[in-house]
Design a protein around this motif. Structure first.
Motif, short mmCIF file in Angstrom:
data_model
loop_
_atom_site.label_atom_id
_atom_site.label_comp_id
_atom_site.label_asym_id
_atom_site.label_seq_id
_atom_site.Cartn_x
_atom_site.Cartn_y
_atom_site.Cartn_z
N THR A 1 47.86 9.38 -0.35
CA THR A 1 46.75 8.44 -0.51
C THR A 1 45.50 9.08 -1.13
O THR A 1 44.51 8.41 -1.37
CB THR A 1 46.34 7.81 0.84
N SER A 2 45.55 10.39 -1.37
CA SER A 2 44.40 11.09 -1.96
C SER A 2 44.18 10.61 -3.39
O SER A 2 45.13 10.53 -4.17
CB SER A 2 44.61 12.59 -1.93
N VAL A 3 42.94 10.29 -3.71
CA VAL A 3 42.60 9.75 -5.03
C VAL A 3 42.14 10.86 -5.99
O VAL A 3 42.57 10.92 -7.13
CB VAL A 3 41.49 8.69 -4.91
N TYR A 4 41.25 11.72 -5.51
CA TYR A 4 40.64 12.75 -6.36
C TYR A 4 41.07 14.15 -5.96
O TYR A 4 41.47 14.39 -4.83
CB TYR A 4 39.11 12.71 -6.23
N MET A 5 40.89 15.07 -6.92
CA MET A 5 41.00 16.49 -6.66
C MET A 5 39.93 17.19 -7.49
O MET A 5 39.26 16.55 -8.30
CB MET A 5 42.41 17.02 -6.98
N PHE A 6 39.77 18.50 -7.29
CA PHE A 6 38.80 19.27 -8.04
C PHE A 6 39.47 19.99 -9.21
O PHE A 6 40.60 20.48 -9.09
CB PHE A 6 38.13 20.32 -7.16
N TYR A 7 38.73 20.08 -10.30
CA TYR A 7 39.11 20.85 -11.48
C TYR A 7 37.99 21.85 -11.73
O TYR A 7 36.82 21.49 -11.71
CB TYR A 7 39.27 19.94 -12.70
N SER A 8 38.35 23.11 -11.96
CA SER A 8 37.37 24.16 -12.17
C SER A 8 37.03 24.27 -13.66
O SER A 8 37.92 24.30 -14.50
CB SER A 8 37.93 25.48 -11.66
N LEU A 9 35.74 24.34 -13.95
CA LEU A 9 35.28 24.54 -15.32
C LEU A 9 34.69 25.94 -15.44
O LEU A 9 34.05 26.43 -14.50
CB LEU A 9 34.19 23.53 -15.69
N ASP A 10 34.86 26.59 -16.60
CA ASP A 10 34.20 27.88 -16.79
C ASP A 10 32.70 27.63 -16.96
O ASP A 10 32.25 26.50 -17.14
CB ASP A 10 34.80 28.65 -17.96
N ALA A 11 31.91 28.69 -16.89
CA ALA A 11 30.45 28.57 -16.88
C ALA A 11 29.92 27.86 -18.13
O ALA A 11 29.04 26.99 -18.02
CB ALA A 11 29.80 29.94 -16.74
N ALA A 12 30.43 28.18 -19.30
CA ALA A 12 29.93 27.56 -20.53
C ALA A 12 30.26 26.07 -20.58
O ALA A 12 29.39 25.23 -20.87
CB ALA A 12 30.50 28.27 -21.76
N ALA A 13 31.50 25.72 -20.27
CA ALA A 13 31.90 24.31 -20.29
C ALA A 13 31.18 23.53 -19.19
O ALA A 13 30.77 22.39 -19.40
CB ALA A 13 33.42 24.19 -20.13
N GLY A 14 31.02 24.13 -18.03
CA GLY A 14 30.33 23.46 -16.93
C GLY A 14 28.87 23.20 -17.24
O GLY A 14 28.36 22.10 -17.02
N ALA A 15 28.19 24.22 -17.78
CA ALA A 15 26.77 24.05 -18.12
C ALA A 15 26.61 22.99 -19.20
O ALA A 15 25.67 22.18 -19.15
CB ALA A 15 26.18 25.38 -18.57
N ALA A 16 27.50 22.96 -20.18
CA ALA A 16 27.45 21.95 -21.25
C ALA A 16 27.68 20.55 -20.68
O ALA A 16 27.01 19.59 -21.08
CB ALA A 16 28.48 22.28 -22.33
N SER A 17 28.60 20.43 -19.75
CA SER A 17 28.89 19.14 -19.14
C SER A 17 27.69 18.62 -18.34
O SER A 17 27.33 17.44 -18.43
CB SER A 17 30.12 19.28 -18.24
N VAL A 18 27.07 19.50 -17.57
CA VAL A 18 25.88 19.11 -16.79
C VAL A 18 24.75 18.71 -17.74
O VAL A 18 24.08 17.70 -17.52
CB VAL A 18 25.45 20.26 -15.84
N ALA A 19 24.54 19.48 -18.81
CA ALA A 19 23.47 19.16 -19.77
C ALA A 19 23.70 17.80 -20.41
O ALA A 19 22.77 17.01 -20.58
CB ALA A 19 23.38 20.25 -20.84
N LYS A 20 24.95 17.50 -20.73
CA LYS A 20 25.28 16.22 -21.35
C LYS A 20 24.99 15.07 -20.38
O LYS A 20 24.43 14.05 -20.78
CB LYS A 20 26.75 16.24 -21.75
N LEU A 21 25.38 15.23 -19.13
CA LEU A 21 25.10 14.19 -18.14
C LEU A 21 23.61 14.07 -17.86
O LEU A 21 23.10 12.97 -17.68
CB LEU A 21 25.87 14.47 -16.84
N ARG A 22 22.90 15.19 -17.85
CA ARG A 22 21.45 15.19 -17.62
C ARG A 22 20.75 14.43 -18.75
O ARG A 22 19.81 13.68 -18.52
CB ARG A 22 20.94 16.62 -17.53
N ASP A 23 21.22 14.62 -19.99
CA ASP A 23 20.62 13.94 -21.14
C ASP A 23 20.84 12.44 -21.11
O ASP A 23 20.04 11.69 -21.67
CB ASP A 23 21.20 14.51 -22.45
N ARG A 24 21.91 11.99 -20.46
CA ARG A 24 22.20 10.56 -20.36
C ARG A 24 21.26 9.84 -19.41
O ARG A 24 21.07 8.64 -19.51
CB ARG A 24 23.63 10.32 -19.87
N SER A 25 20.73 10.58 -18.46
CA SER A 25 19.90 9.91 -17.45
C SER A 25 18.45 9.83 -17.84
O SER A 25 17.98 10.29 -18.78
CB SER A 25 20.03 10.61 -16.10
#
Length: 155
Positions: A131-155
């Motif tokens: 019944t588990s819906v989600y799991m975690f995926y690990s991002l490396d530091a560069a990809a993670g920082a870029a992903s956060v920046a992209k989401l931050r820019d959307r808000s």
């Protein structure tokens, strides 16, 4: 198997102050949820060591600091997910960790659901059930920082 839950679209609520300066004696964790076709699943509840850190809606992230050492991170979906997904991690001081939420992948048949959730990290080993819906995926530091920046820019 791809299951669509038409739950209420949930927002993000963090229980800790966001966007604060990093403490070099702590590890800094980001939990990221990308915009996706399956965003109607509602918010995902996040816990560290059994304590709630907030709920994560689509197109958002939550950041928290924790002391170095072993910890357990957990995510619970909005509907019929009483077990959730949990993983044991080891944190180092002064390091940023990026965890992306995506669907539980049981095998190659689930690649379609993963592509619909727009995940880009590598799956983390953990404990879950049918019944588990989600799991975690690990991002490396560069990809993670870029992903956060992209989401931050959307808000």
């Amino acid at each position: 198997m791809l299951i669509l839950f038409l739950g209420a679209c949930g927002g993000t609520s963090a229980l800790e102050t966001q966007n604060r300066p990093h403490n070099s004696r702590q590890a800094h964790l980001y939990f990221i949820r990308q915009p996706a076709i399956l965003s109607k699943l509602g918010s995902a509840d996040l816990k560290i060591d059994g304590a709630s850190v907030g709920s994560l809606g689509a197109s958002s992230y939550i950041e928290v600091d924790r002391p170095p050492g072993p910890h357990t991170i957990s995510v619970f979906g909005p509907i019929l997910d009483s077990v959730g997904f949990e993983a044991d991690i080891k944190l180092e001081p002064g390091v940023s960790y990026y965890f992306e939420l995506g669907p539980v992948v049981h095998g190659t048949n689930d690649l379609l659901s993963r592509s619909m959730m727009v995940t880009s990290g590598r799956p983390i080993r953990g404990r879950f059930n049918a019944t588990s819906v989600y799991m975690f995926y690990s991002l490396d530091a560069a990809a993670g920082a870029a992903s956060v920046a992209k989401l931050r820019d959307r808000s």
